[in-house]
Write an enzyme that holds these catalytic residues in place. Structure first.
Site, PDB file in Angstrom:
ATOM      1  CD  GLN A 127       3.523  -7.188   4.531  1.00 23.05           C
ATOM      2  OE1 GLN A 127       4.649  -7.645   4.606  1.00 23.05           O
ATOM      3  NE2 GLN A 127       2.954  -6.877   3.399  1.00 23.05           N
ATOM      4  CB  THR A 166      -2.622  -5.528   4.274  1.00 24.79           C
ATOM      5  OG1 THR A 166      -2.468  -4.716   3.103  1.00 24.79           O
ATOM      6  CG2 THR A 166      -4.000  -6.163   4.266  1.00 24.79           C
ATOM      7  N   GLY A 177       0.126 -14.818   4.348  1.00 28.11           N
ATOM      8  CA  GLY A 177      -0.550 -14.149   5.448  1.00 28.11           C
ATOM      9  C   GLY A 177      -0.379 -12.650   5.411  1.00 28.11           C
ATOM     10  N   GLY A 212       7.468  -6.201   3.497  1.00 29.44           N
ATOM     11  CA  GLY A 212       7.532  -7.302   4.454  1.00 29.44           C
ATOM     12  C   GLY A 212       8.730  -7.270   5.368  1.00 29.44           C
ATOM     13  CD  GLU A 213      11.758  -9.561   3.911  1.00 28.09           C
ATOM     14  OE1 GLU A 213      12.155  -9.952   5.010  1.00 28.09           O
ATOM     15  OE2 GLU A 213      11.169 -10.301   3.097  1.00 28.09           O
TER      16      GLU A 213
END
Length: 735
Positions: free
Chosen positions: A632, A628, A462, A698-699
């Protein structure tokens, strides 16, 4: 020629997702499909004395009820149940393997019926009698029995002595509760049976990991099981390991020799992994000018009784700030719960929360601005290894974040800023994450009509992996992005590890670069065999692919259409499959960084907390897709609001059972909780971390956010709450 990398390119899979054309694991059908419903245990520890399935079996439409007493054969050794990311120590859980109960909510039976409703009703008729044993699910009760782990990093100097001798000392414990992932898509598996072979559609972050695991558990050949996961409705770490529903679906399919679907309920999702509860003690010693003398970070985290899952919460403290001494310790408490697991930014979200809250408390003790203290302790080297960072633009993050937030208008004193009945608090924190990379293989097939297919077994959970793969391939091959097709989430595609740790974007993008270069080299080789080729003598560095041609970058700028090259070679397609490895030079540390600034407003009478502004300035190398990437980071920031103020899994320790195993009572931020969120990407060029200069995103979005909010709450109220989540009752209690 249009360049796609670095632009806000819309998702190439967006239309399929919003129109329903994208199908998820529980949406794939088969003509002979059977539905499974899982029966779970009601005790936390013991053995099944008797299990009565007779009433369930009588229900019209029920085909079979599987238990540990009548299931098909499964492997009988731990090695077969070890997946790629299983803890090194321990014995992995085996669904429906025997009558032993290891946690409340463990599957004890699978009802298989012609339709879902019948299976669910019949499952309610299964009766189980247990021989119950005493259990422990409370970290506080087990804290004294926690087992020391090997030191996560080598200590620096005598931190205890330095702390004792420090002019200013801060010493406190910070608590993070059990927290659960709550992705929109439930865990689901559809095992499609065809002539003795299975195609398994599974919700997972790693199709090849699940395929190898299933082959081990069922002692099957690799060509007997294919695992597919082209779309995933959120994982956040919960899908790294194969979950029990995929075993049950395959178990049912092998028993019936029919296709079987098993979808967990939201309540059952709470038994497949979670962020472990943890107690962290931070001791900071400093000089009056803010120079750190000592950092001591001890952590106790939890896992199951049968596997040793843990991450290194404490080493972030030793890495980030300059201090002459530092020491770390970690203990593991075993509880009668399922094995804990990775959850977004594992160890950093929690460890940096404790560190950054402690730094704020130190700043208060020093009567320093918290940002000034962090700049005072700034390090250009990884303090654990002593290595310089391949790039570190954290100073710019501090500067740009503070300017956007208006930090220079902050009044240092708590309870000094107000808006009517609301107390205003401003807090900040630092974020850090590893710039990880993993070996990966990419196959590209370029056809003479100017189309490319890019294939890799990686997952898109996703985050936009389809899109960034298409962007990179389009730029590398010189094609319009609409001419690129991406295939992923299929265990038969070229090798990829699980999607996690923010490592896939950098890994797969550089993998595409490697394979695209191989395509270019092959085209050049063929072009140089053409009569009177203008590219004779040219090297790979002399040419590029653009606008459907291979072109010389040196004068004279010769161009040969790729279609002409292929026609000359007598082929209609060129395919290359290349593996990409990432060699660490051993001379640099690789990390992404961020600076987070938070504003909260706290109703003075009611204690209600609102996060009215959040600014995160992120330095993470080259940003592939501004749209994106922003999504995120923003998603991580919103999750940080949840971690700071809402999220907590509540366990009734008398029964070892989760009391709020549903989204109605497990609080997460909703639209009304999210106000002004701003993401700033700080320019950062890194020619060392990898050829394309990419770090994962992402993190990093969540790391530091809970601490920034906690620090803002203290600034607003003068009240320091060290156990998350910060709820209004904690603001009014005596401490």
């Amino acid at each position: 020629m249009t360049s796609y990398i670095g632009t806000a390119t819309p998702r190439v899979d967006g239309r399929d997702k919003v129109t329903g054309a994208a199908r998820y694991a529980g949406e794939h059908g088969a003509p002979d499909l059977v539905h499974g419903s899982v029966v779970t245990s009601t005790i936390a520890k013991g053995r099944i004395r008797r299990i009565d399935t007779s009433e369930a079996a009588k229900v019209d439409g029920v085909i079979a009820v599987l238990t540990h007493e009548n299931r098909p054969p499964m492997a009988n050794n731990d090695k077969a149940y070890k997946d790629d990311v299983a803890p090194e120590q321990g014995s992995p859980y085996r669904p429906l393997y025997d009558g032993e109960i290891r946690f409340n909510g463990q599957p004890v039976a699978l009802v298989l019926a012609e339709d879902f409703e019948t299976a669910t009703f019949a499952a309610s008729l299964v009766r189980v009698e247990y021989d119950e044993q005493p259990h422990i699910t409370d970290i506080e009760r087990q804290r004294g029995n926690a087992v020391p782990l090997d030191a996560p990093a080598k200590p620096r100097g005598d931190a205890a002595q330095a702390f004792a001798a420090s002019d200013i000392r801060h010493d406190a414990e910070y608590y993070v509760p059990v927290e659960h992932h709550n992705p929109m898509e439930l865990f689901a598996s559809t095992a499609v049976w065809r002539d003795g072979k299975l195609t398994v559609y599974d919700k997972t972050q790693g199709v090849q990991n699940v395929q190898r695991y299933l082959c081990g558990v069922f002692e099957a050949r690799s060509d007997e099981i294919q695992v597919m996961s082209p779309y995933m409705g959120g994982g956040f770490g919960s899908g790294l390991r194969p979950q029990f529903q995929v075993v049950l679906a395959v178990l049912g399919a092998r028993a019936l020799k029919r296709s079987v679907r098993v979808v967990l309920t939201r309540q059952q999702m709470y038994e497949v992994g979670y962020r472990p509860a943890m107690i962290q003690r931070i001791q900071l010693g400093a000089k009056p000018d803010g120079t750190l003398n000592a950092i001591i970070h001890d952590a106790t985290t939890t896992t199951s009784q049968y596997e040793d899952f843990h991450r290194n919460e404490t080493t972030w403290s030793g890495l980030l700030y300059k201090s002459e001494t530092a020491s770390y310790a970690h203990k593991l408490a075993h509880l009668d719960l399922p094995t804990s697991c990775d959850m977004r930014a594992p160890s950093a979200a929690t460890g940096v929360y404790a560190l950054e809250a402690a730094m704020d408390e130190l700043a208060v003790a020093l009567k320093m601005d918290p940002l000034e203290l962090r700049l005072k302790c700034y390090s250009d080297r990884d303090q654990i290894t002593g290595l310089p960072f391949s790039s570190k633009s954290l100073r710019e993050c501090y500067s740009q974040g503070a300017a956007a937030f208006g930090w220079n208008k902050r009044n240092l004193a708590p309870r000094s800023m107000r808006d009517g009945n609301d107390l205003i608090g401003w807090g900040m924190a630092t974020g850090i994450w590893e710039a990880l990379q993993v070996p990966i293989t990419v196959r590209i097939t370029l056809t003479a009509n100017g189309h490319a297919e890019v294939a890799c077994a990686t997952s898109d959970i996703g985050t936009g992996t389809y899109t960034i793969m298409a962007q990179v391939a389009a730029d590398m091959l010189g094609l319009p992005i609409d001419n690129v097709t991406v295939k992923l989430g299929d265990s038969t595609l070229p090798q990829s590890p699980v999607e996690g740790g923010s490592w896939i974007a950098a890994s797969v993008s550089n993998g595409i670069l490697t394979t695209s270069n191989a395509i270019r080299d092959e085209l050049l080789r063929q072009a140089q065999t053409m009569p009177d080729s203008p590219l004779k003598g040219a090297t790979a560095d002399d040419v590029a692919l653009a606008d459907g041609s291979i072109i010389s970058k040196k004068p004279p700028r010769s161009t040969i259409p790729i279609a002409d090259v292929m026609r000359h070679a007598g082929v209609d397609r060129i395919a290359q499959e290349k593996a990409t490895q990432f060699q660490n030079d051993g001379k640099h540390a690789h990390n992404a960084h961020s600076a987070i600034f938070a504003e909260v407003k706290v109703d003075e009478q009611l204690g209600v907390i609102r996060v009215t502004r959040l600014v995160s300035a992120v330095a993470a190398g080259r940003i592939l897709n501004l749209k994106t990437a922003r999504s995120q980071v923003m998603g991580g920031m919103i999750w940080g609001i949840g971690m700071a103020l809402h999220e907590e899994t509540l366990i009734d320790h008398r029964f070892g059972r989760i009391m709020n195993a549903n989204i109605a009572e497990y609080h997460v931020p909703v639209n009304a909780d999210v106000h002004d969120v701003e993401v700033i990407f700080v320019d950062e060029q890194d020619d060392i971390v990898n050829p394309m200069g990419i770090k994962g995103l992402g993190e990093i979005g969540i790391v530091g956010v809970p601490a920034a909010i906690a620090n803002a709450v203290h600034h607003a109220t003068g009240k320091r709450v060290r156990d998350l989540p910060i709820t209004l009752d904690k603001l009014t209690r005596d401490t």
